[in-house]
Scaffold this motif. Structure first.
Motif, PDB file in Angstrom:
ATOM      1  N   ILE A 274     -34.483  98.594 130.084  1.00  0.00           N
ATOM      2  CA  ILE A 274     -34.713  97.159 129.879  1.00  0.00           C
ATOM      3  C   ILE A 274     -35.671  96.968 128.713  1.00  0.00           C
ATOM      4  CG2 ILE A 274     -35.580  95.037 130.914  1.00  0.00           C
ATOM      5  CD1 ILE A 274     -34.875  96.153 133.638  1.00  0.00           C
ATOM      6  N   PRO A 275     -35.265  96.288 127.643  1.00  0.00           N
ATOM      7  CA  PRO A 275     -36.202  96.012 126.545  1.00  0.00           C
ATOM      8  C   PRO A 275     -37.350  95.130 127.035  1.00  0.00           C
ATOM      9  CG  PRO A 275     -33.928  95.620 125.874  1.00  0.00           C
ATOM     10  CD  PRO A 275     -33.910  95.802 127.356  1.00  0.00           C
ATOM     11  N   ILE A 276     -38.554  95.458 126.619  1.00  0.00           N
ATOM     12  CA  ILE A 276     -39.727  94.762 127.148  1.00  0.00           C
ATOM     13  C   ILE A 276     -39.723  93.289 126.749  1.00  0.00           C
ATOM     14  CG2 ILE A 276     -42.237  94.646 127.043  1.00  0.00           C
ATOM     15  CD1 ILE A 276     -42.327  97.630 126.809  1.00  0.00           C
ATOM     16  N   ILE A 277     -39.499  93.009 125.472  1.00  0.00           N
ATOM     17  CA  ILE A 277     -39.559  91.621 125.013  1.00  0.00           C
ATOM     18  C   ILE A 277     -38.419  90.819 125.621  1.00  0.00           C
ATOM     19  CG2 ILE A 277     -39.584  90.120 123.008  1.00  0.00           C
ATOM     20  CD1 ILE A 277     -42.037  91.895 123.314  1.00  0.00           C
ATOM     21  N   LEU A 278     -37.213  91.374 125.623  1.00  0.00           N
ATOM     22  CA  LEU A 278     -36.081  90.667 126.218  1.00  0.00           C
ATOM     23  C   LEU A 278     -36.288  90.469 127.708  1.00  0.00           C
ATOM     24  CD1 LEU A 278     -33.272  89.445 125.968  1.00  0.00           C
ATOM     25  CD2 LEU A 278     -32.312  91.744 126.260  1.00  0.00           C
ATOM     26  N   GLY A 279     -36.795  91.486 128.395  1.00  0.00           N
ATOM     27  CA  GLY A 279     -37.080  91.341 129.815  1.00  0.00           C
ATOM     28  C   GLY A 279     -38.132  90.279 130.076  1.00  0.00           C
ATOM     29  N   GLY A 280     -39.148  90.213 129.208  1.00  0.00           N
ATOM     30  CA  GLY A 280     -40.167  89.184 129.364  1.00  0.00           C
ATOM     31  C   GLY A 280     -39.611  87.794 129.160  1.00  0.00           C
ATOM     32  N   LEU A 281     -38.727  87.637 128.177  1.00  0.00           N
ATOM     33  CA  LEU A 281     -38.116  86.332 127.938  1.00  0.00           C
ATOM     34  C   LEU A 281     -37.293  85.883 129.141  1.00  0.00           C
ATOM     35  CD1 LEU A 281     -36.991  86.721 124.205  1.00  0.00           C
ATOM     36  CD2 LEU A 281     -38.719  85.140 125.094  1.00  0.00           C
ATOM     37  N   VAL A 282     -36.566  86.804 129.737  1.00  0.00           N
ATOM     38  CA  VAL A 282     -35.705  86.443 130.870  1.00  0.00           C
ATOM     39  C   VAL A 282     -36.534  86.223 132.131  1.00  0.00           C
ATOM     40  CG1 VAL A 282     -33.846  87.253 132.351  1.00  0.00           C
ATOM     41  CG2 VAL A 282     -33.729  87.643 129.885  1.00  0.00           C
ATOM     42  N   PHE A 283     -37.457  87.132 132.407  1.00  0.00           N
ATOM     43  CA  PHE A 283     -38.214  87.077 133.656  1.00  0.00           C
ATOM     44  C   PHE A 283     -39.243  85.953 133.660  1.00  0.00           C
ATOM     45  CE2 PHE A 283     -41.829  88.350 136.298  1.00  0.00           C
ATOM     46  CZ  PHE A 283     -41.205  88.610 137.503  1.00  0.00           C
ATOM     47  N   LEU A 284     -40.017  85.831 132.575  1.00  0.00           N
ATOM     48  CA  LEU A 284     -41.123  84.884 132.566  1.00  0.00           C
ATOM     49  C   LEU A 284     -40.696  83.468 132.192  1.00  0.00           C
ATOM     50  CD1 LEU A 284     -43.845  87.127 130.881  1.00  0.00           C
ATOM     51  CD2 LEU A 284     -43.633  86.547 133.301  1.00  0.00           C
ATOM     52  N   SER A 285     -39.515  83.321 131.598  1.00  0.00           N
ATOM     53  CA  SER A 285     -39.068  81.977 131.233  1.00  0.00           C
ATOM     54  C   SER A 285     -38.730  81.130 132.454  1.00  0.00           C
ATOM     55  CB  SER A 285     -37.855  82.056 130.302  1.00  0.00           C
ATOM     56  OG  SER A 285     -36.779  82.722 130.953  1.00  0.00           O
ATOM     57  N   VAL A 286     -38.441  81.756 133.580  1.00  0.00           N
ATOM     58  CA  VAL A 286     -38.113  81.017 134.800  1.00  0.00           C
ATOM     59  C   VAL A 286     -39.332  80.793 135.675  1.00  0.00           C
ATOM     60  CG1 VAL A 286     -35.768  81.908 134.777  1.00  0.00           C
ATOM     61  CG2 VAL A 286     -37.526  83.122 136.060  1.00  0.00           C
ATOM     62  N   VAL A 287     -40.497  81.312 135.255  1.00  0.00           N
ATOM     63  CA  VAL A 287     -41.723  81.167 136.028  1.00  0.00           C
ATOM     64  C   VAL A 287     -42.541  80.037 135.428  1.00  0.00           C
ATOM     65  CG1 VAL A 287     -43.831  82.286 136.823  1.00  0.00           C
ATOM     66  CG2 VAL A 287     -41.714  83.601 136.616  1.00  0.00           C
ATOM     67  N   THR A 288     -42.915  79.095 136.222  1.00  0.00           N
ATOM     68  CA  THR A 288     -43.722  77.971 135.758  1.00  0.00           C
ATOM     69  C   THR A 288     -45.171  78.177 136.170  1.00  0.00           C
ATOM     70  OG1 THR A 288     -43.237  76.743 137.779  1.00  0.00           O
ATOM     71  CG2 THR A 288     -41.771  76.387 135.895  1.00  0.00           C
ATOM     72  N   GLY A 289     -46.057  77.516 135.447  1.00  0.00           N
ATOM     73  CA  GLY A 289     -47.471  77.627 135.762  1.00  0.00           C
ATOM     74  C   GLY A 289     -48.202  78.467 134.733  1.00  0.00           C
ATOM     75  N   ALA A 290     -49.530  78.327 134.741  1.00  0.00           N
ATOM     76  CA  ALA A 290     -50.364  79.014 133.753  1.00  0.00           C
ATOM     77  C   ALA A 290     -51.120  80.194 134.348  1.00  0.00           C
ATOM     78  CB  ALA A 290     -51.356  78.023 133.136  1.00  0.00           C
ATOM     79  N   SER A 291     -50.705  80.668 135.519  1.00  0.00           N
ATOM     80  CA  SER A 291     -51.403  81.775 136.162  1.00  0.00           C
ATOM     81  C   SER A 291     -51.120  83.091 135.439  1.00  0.00           C
ATOM     82  CB  SER A 291     -50.983  81.878 137.628  1.00  0.00           C
ATOM     83  OG  SER A 291     -51.539  83.018 138.239  1.00  0.00           O
ATOM     84  N   ILE A 292     -52.046  84.025 135.588  1.00  0.00           N
ATOM     85  CA  ILE A 292     -51.875  85.335 134.964  1.00  0.00           C
ATOM     86  C   ILE A 292     -51.009  86.256 135.806  1.00  0.00           C
ATOM     87  CG2 ILE A 292     -54.130  85.132 133.867  1.00  0.00           C
ATOM     88  CD1 ILE A 292     -55.161  87.200 135.928  1.00  0.00           C
ATOM     89  N   TRP A 293     -50.779  85.931 137.084  1.00  0.00           N
ATOM     90  CA  TRP A 293     -50.132  86.878 137.983  1.00  0.00           C
ATOM     91  C   TRP A 293     -48.660  87.110 137.675  1.00  0.00           C
ATOM     92  CZ3 TRP A 293     -53.764  89.577 139.572  1.00  0.00           C
ATOM     93  CH2 TRP A 293     -54.997  89.019 139.914  1.00  0.00           C
ATOM     94  N   PRO A 294     -47.874  86.115 137.234  1.00  0.00           N
ATOM     95  CA  PRO A 294     -46.502  86.453 136.820  1.00  0.00           C
ATOM     96  C   PRO A 294     -46.461  87.469 135.681  1.00  0.00           C
ATOM     97  CG  PRO A 294     -46.691  84.101 137.161  1.00  0.00           C
ATOM     98  CD  PRO A 294     -48.081  84.650 137.234  1.00  0.00           C
TER      99      PRO A 294
END
Length: 330
Positions: A174-194
């Motif tokens: 899994i490419p890190i940047i692509l995985g981050g775009l897919v995984f974190l784009s669906v997470v809302t909020g400003a928390s550090i935990w996602p």
């Protein structure tokens, strides 16, 4: 013709000569043989001393390594301002004045102001908390998860080892940047935990492979086989005999990975899927300043410099720890 001595040729007529310790070198030879047989110097010799363990020997080397000392001091300072940023920056990083937007350094504001009129110095100091917290938490989570899974796979082997290897291959693909775009784009909020969870999700396979290899090597040693023959349980073998001798490579990789994870958090925040306002982060400030670098380079220089210094300090610390813990590099 002289008559033979009735007491025999091997006996002397006078008192036996007492040989002093330094006269004929007999004591020196005996001491050398004793050192060879015992594996160390005699208790009374000048070279006597208790043999150091791997950890005490590593600490002995680290204290004399200038790279370790410099990087450790930098990291201690960064941890201090992350926990207590008001120690050197008493302002509010969210208090801005649009009338001072993009202004350069001024009295009381040595780093100038950003596009919103916020003090760059205050935001740079307060930004250390989010970035270092993400790095430390992600490294701890990845190290614990990877060590447990990799250690169990290396110890038991069989289908469990094969399953873990194939699962790690999936995450490695899994490419890190692509995985981050897919995984974190669906997470809302400003928390550090996602962000922490995403880094742990993609970071544990590397630690797991290191832990697996260390456990496979450690469980073949004679002291482990002897403990097994004496009836030691699997839990005791893992915790008392294997883990202490297999954890050194994991510590080295985790220390170097900590700096990498801090840079990864800044990268994800730069592209807009990592930490989000109102969280103060170096990645967010670098992203906001990237379009204004020609007119206001000070907005980018200080947060980027703080990020680079932090990553470099952790990588240097990891290199120094690796050199101290790996006997083959001595």
């Amino acid at each position: 013709m002289a008559e033979p001595d009735p007491r025999g040729a091997g006996e002397t007529t006078g008192p036996r000569e007492v040989i002093s310790p330094g006269a004929g070198g007999a004591m020196s030879m005996a001491a050398g043989e004793a050192e060879t047989l015992e594996g160390g110097p005699l208790p009374g010799s000048a070279d006597s001393g208790k043999a150091r363990s791997l950890w005490s020997d590593a600490w002995h080397d680290l204290r004399r390594n200038p790279v370790f000392l410099v990087s450790a001091l930098v990291i201690l300072f960064l941890l201090l301002i992350a926990v207590w940023p008001s120690l050197i920056a008493g302002g509010n990083p969210l208090q801005c004045d649009l009338a001072k937007a993009q202004d350069g350094p001024a009295p009381g504001h040595p780093f100038g102001f950003d596009a919103q009129g916020c003090d760059v110095y205050t935001r740079t100091v307060h930004g250390a908390r989010a970035s270092i917290t993400v790095g430390v938490c992600a490294t701890t989570g990845a190290a614990l998860l990877g060590s447990v899974l990799g250690g169990l796979a290396g110890y038991y082997g069989g289908w469990w080892d094969g399953l873990l290897s194939r699962l790690a291959d999936v995450f490695f693909g899994i490419p890190i940047i692509l995985g981050g775009l897919v995984f974190l784009s669906v997470v809302t909020g400003a928390s550090i935990w996602p962000v922490v969870g995403f880094i742990v999700l993609l970071g544990w396979p590397q630690i797991a492979r290191i832990a697996r290899g260390s456990v496979v090597t450690a469980k073949q040693h004679d002291y482990v086989q002897a403990a097994r023959a004496l009836g030691a349980s699997d839990g005791r073998l893992l915790l008392r005999h294997i883990a202490p001798n297999a954890v050194a490579p994991v510590i080295v990789v985790a220390t170097i990975a900590l700096g990498t994870y801090i840079a990864l958090e800044a990268t994800l925040s730069f592209i807009g899927v990592g930490l989000r306002p109102p969280t103060v982060s170096w990645g967010i400030d670098i992203s906001n300043a990237s379009t204004l670098i020609r007119n206001s380079p000070h907005m980018l220089l200080w947060p980027a410099g703080a990020l680079s210094l932090t990553v470099l300090a952790f990588i240097m610390l990891g290199d120094a720890v690796r050199d101290a813990l790996d006997p083959k590099l001595r």
